[in-house]
Design a protein around this motif. Structure first.
Motif, PDB file in Angstrom:
ATOM      1  N   ILE A  58       8.810  67.379  17.985  1.00 58.01           N
ATOM      2  CA  ILE A  58       8.755  68.667  17.282  1.00 58.01           C
ATOM      3  C   ILE A  58       7.303  69.096  17.084  1.00 58.01           C
ATOM      4  O   ILE A  58       6.935  70.249  17.356  1.00 58.01           O
ATOM      5  CB  ILE A  58       9.499  68.598  15.933  1.00 58.01           C
ATOM      6  N   VAL A  59       6.460  68.179  16.648  1.00 57.20           N
ATOM      7  CA  VAL A  59       5.037  68.493  16.430  1.00 57.20           C
ATOM      8  C   VAL A  59       4.374  68.906  17.742  1.00 57.20           C
ATOM      9  O   VAL A  59       3.641  69.902  17.795  1.00 57.20           O
ATOM     10  CB  VAL A  59       4.301  67.300  15.773  1.00 57.20           C
ATOM     11  N   ALA A  60       4.648  68.172  18.815  1.00 56.86           N
ATOM     12  CA  ALA A  60       4.059  68.498  20.120  1.00 56.86           C
ATOM     13  C   ALA A  60       4.521  69.870  20.597  1.00 56.86           C
ATOM     14  O   ALA A  60       3.723  70.659  21.124  1.00 56.86           O
ATOM     15  CB  ALA A  60       4.432  67.424  21.145  1.00 56.86           C
ATOM     16  N   ILE A  61       5.784  70.179  20.402  1.00 56.18           N
ATOM     17  CA  ILE A  61       6.331  71.477  20.819  1.00 56.18           C
ATOM     18  C   ILE A  61       5.713  72.600  19.990  1.00 56.18           C
ATOM     19  O   ILE A  61       5.306  73.632  20.534  1.00 56.18           O
ATOM     20  CB  ILE A  61       7.870  71.462  20.711  1.00 56.18           C
ATOM     21  N   GLU A  62       5.619  72.393  18.678  1.00 51.52           N
ATOM     22  CA  GLU A  62       5.026  73.425  17.819  1.00 51.52           C
ATOM     23  C   GLU A  62       3.570  73.693  18.201  1.00 51.52           C
ATOM     24  O   GLU A  62       3.143  74.848  18.264  1.00 51.52           O
ATOM     25  CB  GLU A  62       5.128  73.013  16.346  1.00 51.52           C
ATOM     26  N   LYS A  63       2.818  72.641  18.478  1.00 50.83           N
ATOM     27  CA  LYS A  63       1.411  72.810  18.866  1.00 50.83           C
ATOM     28  C   LYS A  63       1.303  73.516  20.216  1.00 50.83           C
ATOM     29  O   LYS A  63       0.495  74.425  20.381  1.00 50.83           O
ATOM     30  CB  LYS A  63       0.703  71.453  18.934  1.00 50.83           C
TER      31      LYS A  63
ATOM     32  N   ARG B 198       6.140  77.527  14.568  1.00 47.62           N
ATOM     33  CA  ARG B 198       6.584  76.601  13.527  1.00 47.62           C
ATOM     34  C   ARG B 198       8.088  76.727  13.382  1.00 47.62           C
ATOM     35  O   ARG B 198       8.624  77.837  13.339  1.00 47.62           O
ATOM     36  CB  ARG B 198       5.932  76.938  12.183  1.00 47.62           C
ATOM     37  N   PHE B 199       8.757  75.582  13.329  1.00 47.24           N
ATOM     38  CA  PHE B 199      10.187  75.548  13.043  1.00 47.24           C
ATOM     39  C   PHE B 199      10.372  75.315  11.545  1.00 47.24           C
ATOM     40  O   PHE B 199       9.579  74.602  10.934  1.00 47.24           O
ATOM     41  CB  PHE B 199      10.879  74.393  13.776  1.00 47.24           C
TER      42      PHE B 199
ATOM     43  N   GLY C  91      18.780  72.784  24.627  1.00 51.97           N
ATOM     44  CA  GLY C  91      18.998  74.202  24.887  1.00 51.97           C
ATOM     45  C   GLY C  91      18.862  75.048  23.631  1.00 51.97           C
ATOM     46  O   GLY C  91      18.233  76.109  23.657  1.00 51.97           O
ATOM     47  N   GLU C  92      19.443  74.578  22.532  1.00 50.63           N
ATOM     48  CA  GLU C  92      19.336  75.323  21.275  1.00 50.63           C
ATOM     49  C   GLU C  92      17.892  75.375  20.793  1.00 50.63           C
ATOM     50  O   GLU C  92      17.425  76.398  20.295  1.00 50.63           O
ATOM     51  CB  GLU C  92      20.237  74.709  20.205  1.00 50.63           C
ATOM     52  N   MET C  93      17.180  74.272  20.959  1.00 50.67           N
ATOM     53  CA  MET C  93      15.775  74.238  20.575  1.00 50.67           C
ATOM     54  C   MET C  93      14.974  75.219  21.433  1.00 50.67           C
ATOM     55  O   MET C  93      14.138  75.962  20.915  1.00 50.67           O
ATOM     56  CB  MET C  93      15.218  72.822  20.728  1.00 50.67           C
ATOM     57  N   CYS C  94      15.258  75.262  22.718  1.00 49.56           N
ATOM     58  CA  CYS C  94      14.536  76.163  23.613  1.00 49.56           C
ATOM     59  C   CYS C  94      14.865  77.626  23.326  1.00 49.56           C
ATOM     60  O   CYS C  94      13.990  78.489  23.449  1.00 49.56           O
ATOM     61  CB  CYS C  94      14.810  75.794  25.069  1.00 49.56           C
ATOM     62  N   MET C  95      16.084  77.906  22.929  1.00 44.89           N
ATOM     63  CA  MET C  95      16.435  79.277  22.533  1.00 44.89           C
ATOM     64  C   MET C  95      15.663  79.682  21.273  1.00 44.89           C
ATOM     65  O   MET C  95      15.200  80.810  21.155  1.00 44.89           O
ATOM     66  CB  MET C  95      17.931  79.405  22.297  1.00 44.89           C
ATOM     67  N   ALA C  96      15.479  78.743  20.350  1.00 47.10           N
ATOM     68  CA  ALA C  96      14.708  79.014  19.140  1.00 47.10           C
ATOM     69  C   ALA C  96      13.236  79.266  19.500  1.00 47.10           C
ATOM     70  O   ALA C  96      12.598  80.160  18.939  1.00 47.10           O
ATOM     71  CB  ALA C  96      14.829  77.854  18.158  1.00 47.10           C
TER      72      ALA C  96
END
Length: 80
Positions: A46-51, A56-57, A69-74
């Motif tokens: 999550i941290v790597a994706i946010e950076k 920010r999630f 898929g849901e994470m990528c849609m977000a």
């Protein structure tokens, strides 16, 4: 940015965080599908994706992701 491009970028982050060059994720991938994906690596992912995406999630969003898929849609919705 399209969801497929986001999934490709997220896959590279998963490879880096989980240190598995052979890892291939798709929209239906869940933590139970990836042996190394535990609660600690979930936070690291999550941290790597946010950076990477400069987003920010919320904690509610993170808890409600059922798969990649849901994470990528977000991610897509936050980028637009």
């Amino acid at each position: 940015m399209e969801v497929e491009e986001i999934i490709n970028r997220v896959n590279k982050l998963f490879i880096d965080v989980l240190d598995d060059d052979n890892l291939v994720i798709n929209s239906k991938t869940t933590a139970s599908d990836v042996e190394e994906w535990d609660s600690l690596t979930h936070i690291q992912l999550i941290v790597a994706i946010e950076k990477h995406f400069k987003i920010r999630f919320t904690s509610t969003e993170i808890l409600n992701f059922k798969n990649v898929g849901e994470m990528c849609m977000a991610i897509k919705s936050k980028l637009n």
